[in-house]
Design a protein around this motif. Sequence first.
Motif: not given
Lengths: 249, 224
Positions: A1-12, A44-51, A68-70, A75-81
Amino acid sequence: MAMLEIKGIRKTFGDLEVLKDISFRVEKGDVISVLGPSGSGKTTLLRCMNFLETADEGTIIFDGEEFKLNGISKADQARIRRKTGFVFQNYNLFLNKTALENVTLGLTAGRKIPKEQAEKKGLAMLERVGMLDRATYYPNQLSGGQQQRVAIARALAADPEIIYFDEPTSALDPELIGEVLNVMRDLANEGMTMVVVTHEMGFARNVSSRVVLMENGVIVEENSAKEFFENPKEERTKEFLRLKKEERE
Amino acid sequence: MISSDTWTLLAESFWKILLPGLKMTIPLTVLSFGLALVISILVALIQFANVPVLKQISRFYIWIIRGTPLLVQLYVVFFGLPSVGVMIEAFPAAVLVLGINEGAYCAETMRSALEAVPSGQMEAGYCCGLNYVQIMRHVVLPQAFRTAVPPLFNSLISMVKNTSLAANITVVEMFMATQRIVGRTYRAMPLYLEVAFIYLIFSTVLTWLQRYFEKRLNAYGGLR
Ligand SMILES: Nc1ncnc2c1ncn2[C@@H]1O[C@H](COP(=O)(O)OP(=O)(O)OP(=O)(O)O)[C@@H](O)[C@H]1O
Ligand SMILES: [Mg+2]
């Protein structure tokens, strides 16, 4: 299992589509270099990964938990950070804190760890990046390379599972780049999982295990470092490597 | 040039003016400025954090207070409010008005100082696992205070002088005390110069205090 996986990030940003459906995975112990021309969306990619930036779409799977990134809660943001470290291009050390306080603030204020224990940890981290003798200095009394090493110590203090680096040496005078890259190489050798946005081809080639090349918000090629440099799959990668080589000459 | 009876007058009146200065002007300044600081930090934080509704109320408060004269505000509270049944003693009324008035100016000072803190400081705080309140308390506010010290001292010094307006609502501070002596002796020139001199001493002490503060804060590694 991957430690971290990013799927389908879109950002405008307004009309500008900066990330167009980006997916990739990070295994424990990976050192991934993210390369790409200016404006391709690496930061932008890194910043999205860390919210720090809210992606329009996409999910992050961290230690088997999917969010879901958006829609992820504060609380979950803080936990992952707390399980990640972030090193900025311009260091962003707390200007009103000494080097040691920079390293310990997340422990004392953030996690309520007793001061002595946090300081012990902080001093150990400063020693690890060769900054023990500057523990009582304020950021503006340190060189860029020294500030960036303190920033790395700060990221390490929380015992992160992964550290993101956004062009950690781009703001540095050429003679100061080496000291920071050395610290990063040591971390890589100790098995730290890292995602490093960089323009340092030497680091990408010799230190990282995998390389991701981005352009215009998409991943052009993802490969092992060895294959990427010696036997790239994509025409665009060859072009990019040729341009980089010319830059150096 | 200055006759001996003028000297006598100045010497005799000195304590009669300084005493209300110590007993009224200084407490009035300290209490009003304390109130102004509390208001300004709250109002600045509300705007900085973009709290809906409270933010609009804050802008409205600043608009009204900065747009009307302090003297008029004093009159409204002391002479106007009793007609709608709200009686406030002269001294607390003066503290209230001076504090609310200066609070509006200091709020703008604090807001711009908060906005001058680089956004990367906040982001670094989040990345270290701190929450908003922790970042404000340990990182952003201390840096903003550093920027705000010189303009806040400006406000404090003008507050000292503005307390003289409280004479208009019967607070016996330094200026009112001087007026009374002038009323008895008809010696306007020396006496008003004397009280001006005492205000100058007060302001000078504050200027020294400001220098001391700035030195202390610069020892802090002198931000930026
Ligand atoms: N906050 C923002 N608002 C509007 N546009 C933005 C914002 N941040 C980034 N962009 C735009 O998004 C695009 C990608 O920016 P990004 O910083 O991610 O590129 P990068 O790959 O990190 O480039 P560099 O190598 O120069 O650091 C750029 O065109 C940039 O102008
Ligand atoms: Mg970038």
